[in-house]
Design an enzyme around this catalytic site. Structure first.
Site, PDB file in Angstrom:
ATOM      1  N   ASP A 108       3.394  -0.023  -5.086  1.00 62.21           N
ATOM      2  CA  ASP A 108       4.088  -0.197  -3.819  1.00 62.21           C
ATOM      3  C   ASP A 108       5.540  -0.595  -4.115  1.00 62.21           C
ATOM      4  OD1 ASP A 108       3.569  -0.435  -0.745  1.00 62.21           O
ATOM      5  OD2 ASP A 108       4.524  -2.335  -1.253  1.00 62.21           O
ATOM      6  N   TYR A 143      11.956  -5.164   2.848  1.00 62.36           N
ATOM      7  CA  TYR A 143      12.268  -4.030   3.720  1.00 62.36           C
ATOM      8  C   TYR A 143      13.667  -4.172   4.319  1.00 62.36           C
ATOM      9  CZ  TYR A 143       7.274  -3.052   3.414  1.00 62.36           C
ATOM     10  OH  TYR A 143       6.012  -2.775   2.950  1.00 62.36           O
ATOM     11  N   HIS A 167      -4.407   3.085  -0.323  1.00 64.91           N
ATOM     12  CA  HIS A 167      -3.168   2.473  -0.792  1.00 64.91           C
ATOM     13  C   HIS A 167      -3.394   1.363  -1.813  1.00 64.91           C
ATOM     14  CE1 HIS A 167       1.008   1.264  -0.698  1.00 64.91           C
ATOM     15  NE2 HIS A 167       0.648   0.018  -0.434  1.00 64.91           N
TER      16      HIS A 167
END
Length: 527
Positions: A299, A436, A494
């Site tokens: 990730d 982010y 994921h």
């Protein structure tokens, strides 16, 4: 039911014919060494003499230069433990069962006992009791060694199961009142014994070493460590911690690597400075005395690993990423504007406004992590949960529309759930979400850096059912990386490390061993 497994020393497997007769004598040098009456260095000359005498009596011609020492040295390097044995021990531990190993061994005083030490360390890390015959004065199948193991485990004979591949050991265990099973195919027998999926060994906060490195005033990095050998650094993603590598840390350590798993900045016990902070990792390596490292990321950790390999290639020996491909930096395309055009990245747009996502994710931490950490296809469960990555800006949240009561996935144990809750209950999601919110800043910085093909060995592991980091995104990476190996797990979402740990460990260990075996040859310049 408690389980006692037998681990026969691998050297015994090589003796057949007349050598078997030498060993079978109860007063042989080997039997006395296994009872602790001789050390290895004392045993070898006596064993050599016994072999010569036995060969003479049987009219057997020994090979020129025959030596028990050379035989043992050759077999020493092959000394290992069936991976299924370790995985079964881990699975039994999760079921509340105790395990033990009884080994017929001698005291290795040869000065070359590193492999013996690694083997014993490996066993001690996976079993509740490890008894060596040379330390007890008794060897399998002598009753006293069984009795000692039962006493240390705190169980009675009728509570124990003995697995062995020889009739003598089975008979001795049954004579004590233990249930004994003779097995020909150990791997298959272990699978049947646990009646389910064999998961790798898992580490906990108590079974790893913890450390902290001060990068600069107000900035520290927390890491955990296990094993010895070439350093491998594990970098997790969102919303995780070092603990997301719990299935990989013991496996990679057992495979001969020094494993370090970070709490990435803003996660767990590491602080949260702004920016990409690749220089912080360089400082971490400097202070840990690590000139080069193999990076493995997932990730955001995968993105971090690729960026580190591009910007500091001299410090990265090899690099691997799970799910996250190497996206080439495009100075003409602002990443935030691009994400607004791709529905599956809508959640990253939702994360941009400070405080909004924090309120939603911190409202009920147990529910949040039960929703996040789910199998792609929960086996035996019809209840399906999926975060709303495509329209969360429009609907006003990532978890909107999902039930308040969420069943825990089989991928997430109760202990793991509580670990993540404890990690986030005080510091919350602000630090992790800032990854982010730094996307545009990091893009601008990377645009200012030189871009070239990666020359070090690299591994890209894709997951067939990841709803966001699609395997197709990795298409064309061979144009950016000259030495790329690929791995793929089709039935995986994921959370690759937790969802398919056995398959992932096999891919990682194979690549790591190949890489480190070949890297000296590949990187040696021709003069």
């Amino acid at each position: 039911m408690h389980v006692v497994c037998k681990c026969r020393y691998v050297v015994l497997m090589c003796f057949r014919g007349f050598l078997g007769k030498v060993v079978a004598n109860k007063d042989s040098a080997m039997k006395r060494a296994e009872r602790g009456k001789l050390t290895l260095s004392q045993m070898i000359p006596e064993f050599d003499a016994e072999c010569v005498n036995s060969a003479s009596e049987q009219n057997v011609n020994l090979p020129d230069g025959f030596s028990v020492r050379s035989l043992l040295e050759e077999l020493r390097e092959r000394s290992t433990v069936n991976a299924n044995v370790l995985q079964t021990a881990a699975t039994l531990h999760r079921e509340g069962l105790l395990t033990g190993v009884l080994a017929n061994r001698w005291v290795d005083d040869s000065g070359c006992g590193s492999s013996s030490g690694r083997l014993l360390n490996l066993l001690a890390g996976h079993f509740d009791v490890v008894l060596q015959s040379c330390r007890t004065g008794h060897r399998v199948p002598e009753a006293d060694l069984f009795t000692s193991a039962l006493t240390q485990l705190g169980v009675s004979p009728n509570q124990a199961l003995w697995l062995a591949d020889d009739d003598e050991g089975v008979g001795a265990a049954e004579a004590l009142g233990m249930t004994a099973v003779f097995v020909k195919d150990l791997t298959e027998a272990l699978k049947q014994a646990i009646k389910g999926e064999i998961l790798p060994a898992v580490c906990s906060t108590e079974t790893v070493s913890h450390g902290y490195v001060s990068i600069k005033p107000g900035v520290k990095v927390h890491y955990v460590e296990m094993g010895a050998g070439p350093p491998v650094l594990l970098c997790h993603g969102f919303p995780e911690s070092w603990y997301s590598w719990r299935y990989q840390i013991p496996a990679l350590a057992d495979a001969g690597f020094r494993v370090l798993a970070l709490d990435m900045k803003g996660f767990g016990e590491s602080t949260a400075p702004p920016g990409l902070c690749l220089s912080d990792l360089v400082t971490f390596m400097d202070k840990m005395g690590i000139p080069q490292v193999t990076l493995v990321g997932h990730d955001w950790g995968g993105s971090f690993a690729w960026n580190m390999a591009q910007c500091h290639p001299e410090r990265v020996q090899a690099v691997a990423s799970l799910n996250t491909p190497l996206f080439p930096v495009d100075p003409s395309k602002n990443p935030m504007e691009f994400m607004k055009t791709v529905p599956i990245f809508d959640y990253q747009v939702y994360f941009q406004k400070p405080g909004v996502a924090e309120v939603e994710l911190e409202k009920n931490l147990a529910r949040t992590f039960k929703i996040f950490f789910r199998d792609t296809f929960p086996r035996g469960v019809l209840f399906h949960v999926c975060v709303c990555v495509r329209a969360c800006v429009h609907v006003g949240g990532l978890l909107v529309g999902l039930p308040e009561e969420i069943p825990r996935s089989s991928m997430l144990s109760e202990n793991a759930l509580q670990f993540y809750i404890n990690q986030y209950k005080d510091k919350g999601f602000r630090g992790p979400l800032n990854w982010y919110r730094n996307t545009e800043r990091n893009w601008k910085w990377l645009c200012s850096r030189p871009r070239a093909k990666l020359l070090m060995p690299a591994l890209m592991v894709t997951a067939g059912k990841d709803p966001v980091l699609l395997p197709v995104f990795s298409k064309g990476m061979e144009n950016l990386i000259t030495n790329l190996t690929r791995g793929h797990i089709e039935e995986c979402g994921h959370w690759t490390q937790m969802e398919r740990p056995s398959e992932l460990n096999t891919i990682l260990i194979s690549w790591l061993k190949d890489t480190h075996n070949n890297i000296g040859v590949a990187m040696t310049p021709k003069l």
